[in-house]
Each structure stands twice: as structure tokens, then as C-alpha cells.
Design a protein around this motif. Structure first.
Motif, PDB file in Angstrom:
ATOM      1  N   PRO A 123       0.812  -1.228   0.000  1.00  0.00           N
ATOM      2  CA  PRO A 123       0.000   0.000   0.000  1.00  0.00           C
ATOM      3  C   PRO A 123       0.843   1.274   0.000  1.00  0.00           C
ATOM      4  N   ALA A 124       2.033   1.224   0.614  1.00  0.00           N
ATOM      5  CA  ALA A 124       2.906   2.405   0.609  1.00  0.00           C
ATOM      6  C   ALA A 124       3.383   2.695  -0.816  1.00  0.00           C
ATOM      7  N   PHE A 125       3.751   1.648  -1.556  1.00  0.00           N
ATOM      8  CA  PHE A 125       4.188   1.832  -2.941  1.00  0.00           C
ATOM      9  C   PHE A 125       3.050   2.378  -3.799  1.00  0.00           C
ATOM     10  N   VAL A 126       1.850   1.828  -3.634  1.00  0.00           N
ATOM     11  CA  VAL A 126       0.695   2.310  -4.407  1.00  0.00           C
ATOM     12  C   VAL A 126       0.481   3.795  -4.150  1.00  0.00           C
ATOM     13  N   ARG A 127       0.641   4.206  -2.901  1.00  0.00           N
ATOM     14  CA  ARG A 127       0.478   5.630  -2.539  1.00  0.00           C
ATOM     15  C   ARG A 127       1.468   6.507  -3.287  1.00  0.00           C
ATOM     16  N   VAL A 128       2.744   6.135  -3.257  1.00  0.00           N
ATOM     17  CA  VAL A 128       3.751   6.990  -3.886  1.00  0.00           C
ATOM     18  C   VAL A 128       3.687   6.881  -5.411  1.00  0.00           C
ATOM     19  N   TRP A 129       3.244   5.747  -5.940  1.00  0.00           N
ATOM     20  CA  TRP A 129       3.088   5.548  -7.391  1.00  0.00           C
ATOM     21  C   TRP A 129       2.098   6.562  -7.963  1.00  0.00           C
ATOM     22  N   VAL A 130       0.928   6.647  -7.365  1.00  0.00           N
ATOM     23  CA  VAL A 130      -0.107   7.555  -7.854  1.00  0.00           C
ATOM     24  C   VAL A 130       0.291   9.011  -7.603  1.00  0.00           C
ATOM     25  N   GLU A 131       0.929   9.267  -6.480  1.00  0.00           N
ATOM     26  CA  GLU A 131       1.367  10.629  -6.148  1.00  0.00           C
ATOM     27  C   GLU A 131       2.377  11.148  -7.169  1.00  0.00           C
ATOM     28  N   LEU A 132       3.337  10.306  -7.535  1.00  0.00           N
ATOM     29  CA  LEU A 132       4.400  10.734  -8.452  1.00  0.00           C
ATOM     30  C   LEU A 132       3.896  10.912  -9.872  1.00  0.00           C
ATOM     31  N   LEU A 133       3.115   9.953 -10.363  1.00  0.00           N
ATOM     32  CA  LEU A 133       2.747   9.958 -11.772  1.00  0.00           C
ATOM     33  C   LEU A 133       1.599  10.907 -12.111  1.00  0.00           C
ATOM     34  N   ILE A 134       0.668  11.106 -11.168  1.00  0.00           N
ATOM     35  CA  ILE A 134      -0.537  11.869 -11.527  1.00  0.00           C
ATOM     36  C   ILE A 134      -0.864  12.972 -10.523  1.00  0.00           C
ATOM     37  N   ILE A 135      -1.065  12.608  -9.258  1.00  0.00           N
ATOM     38  CA  ILE A 135      -1.643  13.559  -8.300  1.00  0.00           C
ATOM     39  C   ILE A 135      -0.780  14.809  -8.149  1.00  0.00           C
ATOM     40  N   ARG A 136       0.512  14.634  -7.842  1.00  0.00           N
ATOM     41  CA  ARG A 136       1.341  15.806  -7.564  1.00  0.00           C
ATOM     42  C   ARG A 136       1.592  16.656  -8.805  1.00  0.00           C
ATOM     43  N   PRO A 137       1.926  16.067  -9.971  1.00  0.00           N
ATOM     44  CA  PRO A 137       2.083  16.922 -11.158  1.00  0.00           C
ATOM     45  C   PRO A 137       0.798  17.674 -11.515  1.00  0.00           C
ATOM     46  N   ALA A 138      -0.358  16.986 -11.420  1.00  0.00           N
ATOM     47  CA  ALA A 138      -1.625  17.653 -11.756  1.00  0.00           C
ATOM     48  C   ALA A 138      -1.957  18.742 -10.747  1.00  0.00           C
ATOM     49  N   ALA A 139      -1.772  18.460  -9.451  1.00  0.00           N
ATOM     50  CA  ALA A 139      -2.074  19.447  -8.412  1.00  0.00           C
ATOM     51  C   ALA A 139      -1.159  20.664  -8.532  1.00  0.00           C
ATOM     52  N   THR A 140       0.123  20.425  -8.806  1.00  0.00           N
ATOM     53  CA  THR A 140       1.063  21.540  -8.989  1.00  0.00           C
ATOM     54  C   THR A 140       0.686  22.379 -10.199  1.00  0.00           C
ATOM     55  N   ALA A 141       0.283  21.724 -11.286  1.00  0.00           N
ATOM     56  CA  ALA A 141      -0.113  22.458 -12.496  1.00  0.00           C
ATOM     57  C   ALA A 141      -1.363  23.294 -12.249  1.00  0.00           C
ATOM     58  N   VAL A 142      -2.325  22.767 -11.480  1.00  0.00           N
ATOM     59  CA  VAL A 142      -3.567  23.500 -11.207  1.00  0.00           C
ATOM     60  C   VAL A 142      -3.295  24.771 -10.402  1.00  0.00           C
ATOM     61  N   MET A 145       5.071  19.833 -16.435  1.00  0.00           N
ATOM     62  CA  MET A 145       4.956  20.528 -17.723  1.00  0.00           C
ATOM     63  C   MET A 145       4.060  19.762 -18.694  1.00  0.00           C
ATOM     64  N   ILE A 146       4.186  18.443 -18.683  1.00  0.00           N
ATOM     65  CA  ILE A 146       3.312  17.626 -19.538  1.00  0.00           C
ATOM     66  C   ILE A 146       1.855  17.812 -19.139  1.00  0.00           C
ATOM     67  N   MET A 147       1.605  17.790 -17.825  1.00  0.00           N
ATOM     68  CA  MET A 147       0.243  17.992 -17.328  1.00  0.00           C
ATOM     69  C   MET A 147      -0.269  19.386 -17.709  1.00  0.00           C
ATOM     70  N   LEU A 148       0.596  20.384 -17.596  1.00  0.00           N
ATOM     71  CA  LEU A 148       0.203  21.769 -17.853  1.00  0.00           C
ATOM     72  C   LEU A 148      -0.271  21.968 -19.287  1.00  0.00           C
ATOM     73  N   PHE A 149       0.469  21.424 -20.243  1.00  0.00           N
ATOM     74  CA  PHE A 149       0.169  21.697 -21.646  1.00  0.00           C
ATOM     75  C   PHE A 149      -0.701  20.636 -22.316  1.00  0.00           C
ATOM     76  N   GLY A 152      -9.956  16.851 -14.538  1.00  0.00           N
ATOM     77  CA  GLY A 152     -10.511  15.509 -14.624  1.00  0.00           C
ATOM     78  C   GLY A 152      -9.692  14.514 -13.810  1.00  0.00           C
ATOM     79  N   LEU A 153      -8.354  14.603 -13.929  1.00  0.00           N
ATOM     80  CA  LEU A 153      -7.492  13.695 -13.188  1.00  0.00           C
ATOM     81  C   LEU A 153      -7.618  13.898 -11.680  1.00  0.00           C
ATOM     82  N   LEU A 154      -7.688  15.165 -11.260  1.00  0.00           N
ATOM     83  CA  LEU A 154      -7.812  15.429  -9.830  1.00  0.00           C
ATOM     84  C   LEU A 154      -9.156  14.943  -9.297  1.00  0.00           C
ATOM     85  N   ASN A 155     -10.216  15.079 -10.093  1.00  0.00           N
ATOM     86  CA  ASN A 155     -11.513  14.557  -9.670  1.00  0.00           C
ATOM     87  C   ASN A 155     -11.486  13.044  -9.553  1.00  0.00           C
ATOM     88  N   PHE A 156     -10.797  12.387 -10.503  1.00  0.00           N
ATOM     89  CA  PHE A 156     -10.704  10.938 -10.460  1.00  0.00           C
ATOM     90  C   PHE A 156      -9.985  10.458  -9.192  1.00  0.00           C
TER      91      PHE A 156
END
Length: 509
Positions: free
Chosen positions: A122-141, A377-381, A387-391
């Protein structure tokens, strides 16, 4: 799960490390280099800790559109009650994290506590989603909000071009990344300055609001509990919006190992910050209702700007600037804290080894900081940010709820654990129940988005077994991995930290 260093030649006095004490070999002088440990220093004082928490909690929401709570409560009085209760519940969560942070003295926040209690998967799953989607999307927003409001004074009578917003946003993101890569001290100092800017912005709203109350402008508080009828089923959604506005109280736990005297400063910083934010949020909403009716607030796209235009005249142009600075502070605090999460996950063997290395002179986790840059940057452009943050919004509360529930588990499983700071059990019990209730609510209210987010989160399970558990990868795969690590070490001038970064040595600037 701790990995052996891949680049043993470098980490034991090779090209980069020189004398194995963190200095590059000199080609000119033969004088013996001054010996200095390569580690992250304890530079987070009490004031800096408070600035990290307040600076990441207060973003754009309280200034721009605090209408999610009002929309789902239906009345002014109930919305103020929800803001207050959400502040109290967030304080309960923060106090629970204060106990976890003082008895488990490791950085990494949610990840570390879940790893300690529930194990690596579960710790790996947490950091996996945080690194690939949640944090880049949240930072871009939050960065897009910065870009929009820093340009607002220059486009008063026309629409701001989307390309201009994204270009300024890209400049802001680059500035934050460079700042956090170059110096821990300067990043913390700027965070203190930005926190004072945020509090100044709140005072600019609260003080005129108090003056309005003194003048007797209370017409919008009459019959405060009557108005638009809101279904009782919508009340939990109001709490969801409120809790989201207070999110950020956990970021100091991401940098526990860099806090001076954490047994004292972590609980103290958390308590002071949450009291300031809760009082500030409630009084800001009270100030809005001295001038703006509930109906007008729901129609406004930028409540603070509407409020300032009515009471402050030309000075209202300063409000977008303060909002932009507030967003920049959230960007800086978020990158500063989350980079330590990736650092610790790498140290535990759950992310590439390069992410647990430190710059030999700057003593910053350079790779863990810049890994966010291309993803953001990928998330930004190109990404569907909202949508990703809602998911994946449910994932945040699921893992925070699990981490706080782990505190209760540790009380019974390890009763003799040293606990310098201890909270009554009803506090973590109530908070973890609240988090899990919000997860259940999201499943009920929006099963499609939550289902997609749940599916994305579950991709971490096969990734865990492929990257972490399966140890029969071909030799060419390992050779390529080692070669990439060596190359990045040389290019970035980074080496593995010496004995982690638990040293009691401090390096005050």
C-alpha cells in the motif's frame, strides 16, 4: 526493501565524491578539502515549519471561490458552522500526525506511516499515484491560478489569452523548481515571506469586514439559517469542500528529519498553524457576508475581488497580486515537501535510486525535486488536470485515513513505543472515520469518476510486483539501469546521503 547502492564506485570515493565527504576533487589545489557530511541538514526551525504548513494550506480557494460550502449548505449560518467544524476536524488530523511525526521520526508523511503499519504494497501504491498523476496535476492546477492572477492587473478590460497564462505558469513552475534545487535555506526564507503575504491578504479582507460589522452592516446575517433549502444528503459534500480547503496541514511531516528539535517543533508548528488558519478562514467568510449576499457570492467567480471592488476602490487591483503570491507559496511549499516523499520512497527501494541522492555542495535532494518538472509541464500543456484530480481526489483521503488509523493500531501493537506527544484516542478515531466516510461519499455521489480513479490507483499493484518484487530481470535491464544512474550522478553532481539524513548536526544559515 532497502536497496543496496547500485553505484558503489561513486558512493565510496569515486569521481564525484572525491574524499567520500561530499566535495568534488580539485584539479588546481592540492590542499585537503574541508570534510563535510553529504546529507540534508536540519534547517527547518519553528517559524519555517509554521510557514510550510500555513503556506501550503492557504492557496487560491479562500480568495477566489469559497462557494462549494455555501452551495451545499444553503444558508450563511450553516456554512460558517461547516467552516469551523472542518477546521476542528483538520486540527484533529494534524494532532494525530503530530504524534506520528514524533514517534516515527522519518520524513515521508503518509508514505512512511503506511509503510510502517501496513507494509510495502500500500505504501508503494500511494507513492506511485502521487508521483505519476496527483502531484504533477495538483502543482499544475495551483500554478495556473498563479499565472492567471499575476496577469490580471494587465488585462483589466479584456480576457487573458490562455497561451499567456500557460507561459507565465511555466515560468513560475521553473522558478520554484530552481529555487528548491539550489538551496533549502532560501526556499524556506521565501516561504516565510510568502506566508506573511498570505496573512496580509487575509487581513486586507478581515479588517474592512470588522469595520463593516462595527458600522452595523449585518443585514446578510439576519435569518442566517433560513434561505435556500439544501438536502441533508448535500451536507457531507459541504464538509468535503471544507476539508479540501484545509488540506496541507500534513506537509511538515514530509520533512520531519530536517526539523530542528522535532519532538517540540512539529506539534507546536502544527497547533499554531491550524489555529491561525481556522480563525482566518472563518473570519474571512464572515467578512465576505458583511458586504456580499449569499446569492451574489454564489454568482461571483472571484469573491475576494468582488469584495475589494466594493470596499477598497482602486486598491482592489492589489488583490489579484496577493492571490498570485498565495498560489506561488503553495507551489513552493508543495514541491519542497513532496520532493522529500520521493526521496524517502527511493531510500526504501520503491523508486529509482537516483531520487535518494543529494547534491554534493547544495545539500538538496536535487533529483527528487526535478523529477516533478517534466511531469508537471506535460500535465500543464497536455493533461486534463481537473478531470485527473476529480478521479483521484478520493485517494488522498483514503491514504490519510489509513495513516491515522495506523496510529490507533500502533497504540495497541507497540504500546512501549516512545511517544513524546500523545493525543486522546477519540481524536484519531473521529478523524479516520471522517476520511473514510468522505471516501464512501465519493463512491456514492460520483461512482463513475471514483471508479476510474480507483482503477488508476490499482495500476500500482502490478507495477509493485514488476518493479519491486520480481528480482529475475534480465542482466541487460540491470546494466541499462546502472548506466543511467551513473550518468545522472555525474551530470547532476549527486551522491547517496551518508547514513540517511538523521544526523543531529545542524547547518544554520
Amino acid at each position: 526493501m532497502v536497496r543496496k547502492p547500485v553505484v558503489s564506485s561513486l558512493s565510496n570515493g569515486g569521481y564525484l565524491q572525491g574524499d567520500a565527504q561530499g566535495r568534488l576533487p580539485s584539479k588546481v589545489s592540492k590542499e585537503a578539502p574541508r570534510q563535510e557530511r553529504v546529507e540534508l541538514k536540519k534547517k527547518i526551525t519553528l517559524l519555517r515549519g509554521i510557514s510550510i504548513i500555513i503556506g501550503t494550506i492557504i492557496g487560491a480557494g479562500i480568495f477566489i471561490s469559497p462557494k462549494g460550502v455555501l452551495q451545499n449548505t444553503g444558508t450563511v449560518g450553516m456554512s460558517l458552522i461547516v467552516w469551523t467544524v472542518c477546521g476542528l476536524l483538520s486540527l484533529f488530523g494534524a494532532l494525530s500526525y503530530a504524534e506520528l511525526g514524533t514517534c516515527i521520526k522519518k520524513s515521508g508523511g503518509h508514505y512512511t506511516y503506511i509503510l510502517e503499519v501496513f507494509g510495502p504494497l500500500p505504501a508503494f501504491v500511494r507513492v506511485w499515484v502521487e508521483l505519476l498523476i496527483i502531484r504533477p496535476a495538483a502543482t499544475a492546477v495551483i500554478s495556473l491560478a498563479f499565472g492567471r492572477y499575476i496577469l490580471e492587473p494587465f488585462f483589466i478590460h479584456c480576457e487573458i489569452p490562455e497561451l499567456a497564462i500557460k507561459l507565465i505558469t511555466a515560468v513560475g513552475i521553473t522558478t520554484v523548481m530552481v529555487l528548491n534545487s539550489m538551496s533549502v535555506s532560501w526556499s524556506a526564507r521565501i516561504q516565510i515571506f510568502l506566508t506573511f503575504c498570505k496573512l496580509t491578504a487575509i487581513l486586507i479582507i478581515i479588517v474592512p469586514g470588522v469595520i463593516q460589522l462595527i458600522k452595523g452592516q449585518t443585514q446578510y446575517f439576519k435569518d442566517a439559517f433560513s434561505g435556500n433549502d439544501a438536502s441533508i444528503m448535500r451536507l457531507p459534500l459541504a464538509f468535503y469542500y471544507g476539508m479540501y480547503a484545509y488540506a496541507g496541514w500534513f506537509y511538515l511531516n514530509f520533512v520531519t528529519e530536517e526539523v530542528e528539535n522535532p519532538e517540540r517543533n512539529v506539534p507546536l508548528a502544527i497547533c499554531i498553524s491550524m489555529i491561525i488558519v481556522t480563525v482566518g478562514y472563518v473570519l474571512t467568510n464572515v467578512a465576505y457576508f458583511t458586504t456580499i449576499s449569499a446569492e451574489e457570492l454564489l454568482l461571483s467567480n472571484a469573491v475576494a475581488v468582488t469584495f475589494a471592488e466594493r470596499l477598497l476602490g482602486k486598491f482592489s487591483l492589489a488583490v489579484p497580486v496577493f492571490v498570485a503570491l498565495s498560489c506561488f507559496g503553495s507551489m513552493n511549499g508543495g514541491v519542497f515537501a513532496v520532493s522529500r516523499l520521493f526521496y524517502v520512497a527511493s531510500r526504501e527501494g520503491h523508486l529509482p535510486e537516483i531520487l535518494s541522492m543529494i547534491h554534493v555542495r547544495k545539500h538538496t535532494p536535487l533529483p527528487a525535486v526535478i523529477i516533478l518538472y517534466p511531469l508537471t509541464m506535460i500535465m500543464l500543456f497536455f493533461g486534463d488536470l481537473y478531470g485527473l484530480l476529480n478521479f483521484l481526489s478520493f485517494a488522498r483521503w483514503l491514504f490519510i485515513g489509513l495513516a491515522v488509523a495506523g496510529l490507533i493500531y500502533l497504540r495497541y501493537k507497540r504500546p512501549d513505543m516512545h511517544r513524546p506527544f500523545k493525543v486522546p484516542l477519540f481524536i484519531p478515531a473521529l478523524f479516520s472515520f471522517t476520511c473514510l466516510f468522505m471516501v464512501a461519499l465519493s463512491l456514492y455521489s460520483d461512482p463513475f469518476s471514483t471508479g476510474i480513479g480507483f482503477g488508476i490507483t490499482l495500476t500500482g499493484v502490478p507495477a509493485y510486483y514488476f518493479f519491486i518484487v520480481w528480482d529475475k530481470k534480465s542482466k541487460w535491464f540491470q546494466r541499462i539501469s546502472d548506466s543511467i544512474t551513473r550518468t545522472l550522478q555525474i551530470l547532476l553532481e549527486v551522491v547517496p546521503a551518508e547514513d540517511g539524513f538523521n544526523s543531529e548536526e545542524t547547518n544554520k544559515s
